[in-house]
Design an enzyme around this catalytic site. Structure first.
Site, PDB file in Angstrom:
ATOM      1  N   SER A  47      58.392  84.228  97.043  1.00  0.00           N
ATOM      2  CA  SER A  47      58.627  83.154  95.951  1.00  0.00           C
ATOM      3  C   SER A  47      57.795  82.001  96.093  1.00  0.00           C
ATOM      4  O   SER A  47      57.368  81.567  97.099  1.00  0.00           O
ATOM      5  CB  SER A  47      60.090  82.608  96.227  1.00  0.00           C
ATOM      6  OG  SER A  47      60.274  81.562  95.331  1.00  0.00           O
ATOM      7  N   TYR A  71      66.957  78.859 101.299  1.00  0.00           N
ATOM      8  CA  TYR A  71      66.415  79.910 100.508  1.00  0.00           C
ATOM      9  C   TYR A  71      65.086  80.127 100.722  1.00  0.00           C
ATOM     10  O   TYR A  71      64.472  81.409 101.223  1.00  0.00           O
ATOM     11  CB  TYR A  71      66.718  79.732  99.100  1.00  0.00           C
ATOM     12  CG  TYR A  71      65.794  80.578  98.245  1.00  0.00           C
ATOM     13  CD1 TYR A  71      66.065  82.297  98.194  1.00  0.00           C
ATOM     14  CD2 TYR A  71      64.917  80.120  97.490  1.00  0.00           C
ATOM     15  CE1 TYR A  71      65.322  82.939  97.317  1.00  0.00           C
ATOM     16  CE2 TYR A  71      64.018  81.287  96.692  1.00  0.00           C
ATOM     17  CZ  TYR A  71      64.500  82.349  96.413  1.00  0.00           C
ATOM     18  OH  TYR A  71      63.516  83.288  95.735  1.00  0.00           O
ATOM     19  N   LYS A  75      62.459  83.298 102.654  1.00  0.00           N
ATOM     20  CA  LYS A  75      61.164  83.933 102.356  1.00  0.00           C
ATOM     21  C   LYS A  75      60.158  83.687 103.108  1.00  0.00           C
ATOM     22  O   LYS A  75      59.188  84.619 103.359  1.00  0.00           O
ATOM     23  CB  LYS A  75      61.077  83.423 100.822  1.00  0.00           C
ATOM     24  CG  LYS A  75      61.966  83.796  99.614  1.00  0.00           C
ATOM     25  CD  LYS A  75      61.892  85.238  99.482  1.00  0.00           C
ATOM     26  CE  LYS A  75      63.082  85.548  98.415  1.00  0.00           C
ATOM     27  NZ  LYS A  75      63.107  87.017  98.294  1.00  0.00           N
TER      28      LYS A  75
HETATM   29  C1  UD1 Z   1      63.956  77.530  91.344  1.00  0.00           C
HETATM   30  C2  UD1 Z   1      63.194  77.673  92.591  1.00  0.00           C
HETATM   31  C3  UD1 Z   1      62.558  79.105  92.521  1.00  0.00           C
HETATM   32  C4  UD1 Z   1      63.273  80.225  92.206  1.00  0.00           C
HETATM   33  C5  UD1 Z   1      63.933  79.741  90.714  1.00  0.00           C
HETATM   34  C6  UD1 Z   1      64.913  80.993  90.345  1.00  0.00           C
HETATM   35  C7  UD1 Z   1      62.116  75.806  93.575  1.00  0.00           C
HETATM   36  C8  UD1 Z   1      61.003  74.826  93.745  1.00  0.00           C
HETATM   37  N1  UD1 Z   1      62.238  76.633  92.633  1.00  0.00           N
HETATM   38  O1  UD1 Z   1      63.133  77.210  90.409  1.00  0.00           O
HETATM   39  O2  UD1 Z   1      61.912  79.199  93.649  1.00  0.00           O
HETATM   40  O3  UD1 Z   1      62.383  81.368  92.009  1.00  0.00           O
HETATM   41  O4  UD1 Z   1      64.699  78.729  91.051  1.00  0.00           O
HETATM   42  O5  UD1 Z   1      65.963  81.097  91.075  1.00  0.00           O
HETATM   43  O6  UD1 Z   1      62.783  75.925  94.665  1.00  0.00           O
HETATM   44  N2  UD1 Z   1      66.688  72.419  84.171  1.00  0.00           N
HETATM   45  C9  UD1 Z   1      67.354  71.632  83.382  1.00  0.00           C
HETATM   46  N3  UD1 Z   1      68.473  71.986  83.245  1.00  0.00           N
HETATM   47  C10 UD1 Z   1      69.212  73.060  83.766  1.00  0.00           C
HETATM   48  C11 UD1 Z   1      68.566  73.856  84.388  1.00  0.00           C
HETATM   49  C12 UD1 Z   1      67.254  73.581  84.844  1.00  0.00           C
HETATM   50  O7  UD1 Z   1      66.972  70.703  83.109  1.00  0.00           O
HETATM   51  O8  UD1 Z   1      70.409  73.308  83.273  1.00  0.00           O
HETATM   52  C13 UD1 Z   1      65.142  72.054  84.611  1.00  0.00           C
HETATM   53  C14 UD1 Z   1      64.979  71.873  86.025  1.00  0.00           C
HETATM   54  O9  UD1 Z   1      65.084  70.712  86.565  1.00  0.00           O
HETATM   55  C15 UD1 Z   1      63.473  72.138  86.170  1.00  0.00           C
HETATM   56  C16 UD1 Z   1      63.515  73.459  85.139  1.00  0.00           C
HETATM   57  O10 UD1 Z   1      64.472  73.264  84.061  1.00  0.00           O
HETATM   58  O11 UD1 Z   1      62.620  71.345  85.697  1.00  0.00           O
HETATM   59  C17 UD1 Z   1      63.414  74.929  85.523  1.00  0.00           C
HETATM   60  O12 UD1 Z   1      64.674  74.918  86.492  1.00  0.00           O
HETATM   61  P1  UD1 Z   1      65.068  76.191  87.184  1.00  0.00           P
HETATM   62  O13 UD1 Z   1      65.074  77.414  86.048  1.00  0.00           O
HETATM   63  O14 UD1 Z   1      66.284  76.097  88.066  1.00  0.00           O
HETATM   64  O15 UD1 Z   1      63.907  76.722  87.981  1.00  0.00           O
HETATM   65  P2  UD1 Z   1      63.123  75.961  89.291  1.00  0.00           P
HETATM   66  O16 UD1 Z   1      64.086  74.834  89.836  1.00  0.00           O
HETATM   67  O17 UD1 Z   1      61.951  75.726  88.883  1.00  0.00           O
END
Ligand code: UD1
Length: 260
Positions: A47, A71, A75
Site C-alpha cells: 500500500s 495497518y 504492510k
Molecule cells: C486510506 C489509506 C490507504 C488505503 C485506503 C483504502 C492512508 C494515507 N491511506 O486511504 O492506504 O489503501 O484507505 O483502505 O493511510 N473522505 C471524506 N469523507 C468520507 C471519506 C473520505 O471527505 O466519508 C476523504 C478523506 O479525507 C480523503 C479522501 O476522501 O481526503 C479519501 O479517503 P479514503 O477513501 O478513506 O482513502 P485514504 O484515506 O486516502
C-alpha cells in the site's frame, strides 16, 4: 498473487493483533508453504500508505517509507520480510505493488466493493449516499492547501489495478531480479469535491454533502509517480475518473436490484 489481508486503518488501531495475525503471520505462513512446495514467485499487495506523510510529490518508489499506523506497519513489515527472503534466496521472484486508492467496479457490474455497514472510504460512501442509503457525505475538511481545500488522492480503477498485476507477474517471470517494487497509481490527483462532482454528473444523480472537520491522520495530497511501472512494466492506467464513477454506480444499482 497474495491479496488476503485486513485493510481498515481505524480498525487496525482498535484490534492491531488481528492485523499482525492476518497480514504478517498470514504472509509468513504463505511463504513457508510456498518454500515447501518449491514455488517462489509472488505478487504482493502492498500500500502507498507506507510512504507516510509525503516529503515530496509525486511519490516515487525511492520515497522514504514510514508507517504511521498499525495497518501501515503490517504492510511495511511484510515488505521488509520479503526483501530479506529475496536476499537470502535469489531464486525468488517477488513483485511488491504499492496501491494508491483503488476504486471502481468490473464493467459487468457484477464484481465490486460492497462494504458492511457505513463505508470508511470515499467512493463507496458517495455511492451509498447517491443510492439514498445514507443521507449525506461528510467532506473531511475544506481548508487543506489544495486547489479547492479538500483532500487530494490518486484514485485508480480496479480493472487497471488488475492489469498492473498481470504486467508485474510477466515482468518478474521474465526478469532476473529476485525482488522489485512498483507503485500502482495514475499519477493524477483528484479532490474530494472532484469526486462528488464527477460522480454526480456522470451518473446524473444527486450526492448531498456537507463540509465537516478534518479526519485525524489524513494528509492534504497523496499521488503517485507511475513512471517506474510505465518504464519497466509497460503498464499504465487507461481508465479515467468518469469510468471509475460510472462503473461503481452500475455495480451499486445492479446489486440493489438483485437484492430487492
Ligand atoms: C486510506 C489509506 C490507504 C488505503 C485506503 C483504502 C492512508 C494515507 N491511506 O486511504 O492506504 O489503501 O484507505 O483502505 O493511510 N473522505 C471524506 N469523507 C468520507 C471519506 C473520505 O471527505 O466519508 C476523504 C478523506 O479525507 C480523503 C479522501 O476522501 O481526503 C479519501 O479517503 P479514503 O477513501 O478513506 O482513502 P485514504 O484515506 O486516502
Amino acid at each position: 498473487m497474495h491479496f488476503a489481508g485486513l485493510k481498515a486503518i481505524g480498525e487496525a488501531v482498535t484490534i492491531p493483533l488481528a492485523y499482525y495475525d492476518a497480514n504478517v503471520a498470514g504472509t509468513l505462513q504463505l511463504i513457508q508453504a510456498m518454500n515447501a512446495a518449491d514455488v517462489r514467485r509472488l505478487v504482493f499487495s502492498s500500500s502507498a500508505t507506507i510512504y507516510g506523510n509525503p516529503d515530496y510529490l509525486p511519490l516515487d518508489e525511492n520515497h522514504p517509507t514510514r508507517a504511521i499506523n498499525p495497518y501501515g506497519r503490517t504492510k511495511l513489515m511484510v515488505e521488509e520480510m520479503l526483501a530479506d527472503i529475496a536476499a537470502a534466496d535469489p531464486t525468488w521472484r517477488i513483485a511488491i505493488l504499492r496501491y494508491f486508492n483503488p476504486v471502481g467496479a468490473h464493467e459487468s457490474g457484477l464484481i465490486g466493493d460492497n462494504p458492511n455497514g457505513a463505508p470508511n472510504n470515499l467512493m463507496p460512501y458517495i455511492s451509498h449516499v447517491a443510492a439514498g442509503l445514507l443521507p449525506e457525505l461528510a467532506v473531511f475538511g475544506d481548508d487543506y492547501p489544495t486547489p479547492d481545500g479538500t483532500g487530494v488522492r490518486d484514485y485508480i480503477h480496479v480493472v487497471d489495478l488488475a492489469s498492473g498485476h498481470l504486467a508485474a507477474l510477466e515482468a518478474i517471470t521474465a526478469g532476473a531480479l529476485p525482488i522489485s517494487t512498483w507503485n500502482l497509481g495514475t499519477g493524477i490527483g483528484y479532490s474530494v469535491l472532484d469526486m462528488v462532482r464527477t460522480f454526480s454528473e456522470v451518473n446524473n444523480v444527486a450526492v448531498p454533502y456537507r463540509i465537516a472537520k478534518r479526519r485525524l491522520g489524513d494528509v492534504a495530497s497523496y499521488y503517485a509517480s507511475p513512471d517506474k511501472a510505465r518504464d519497466e512494466l509497460g503498464w499504465s492506467a487507461s481508465r479515467n475518473l468518469a469510468d471509475m464513477c460510472s462503473s461503481v454506480w452500475r455495480f451499486e444499482r445492479l446489486m440493489r436490484q438483485r437484492n430487492a
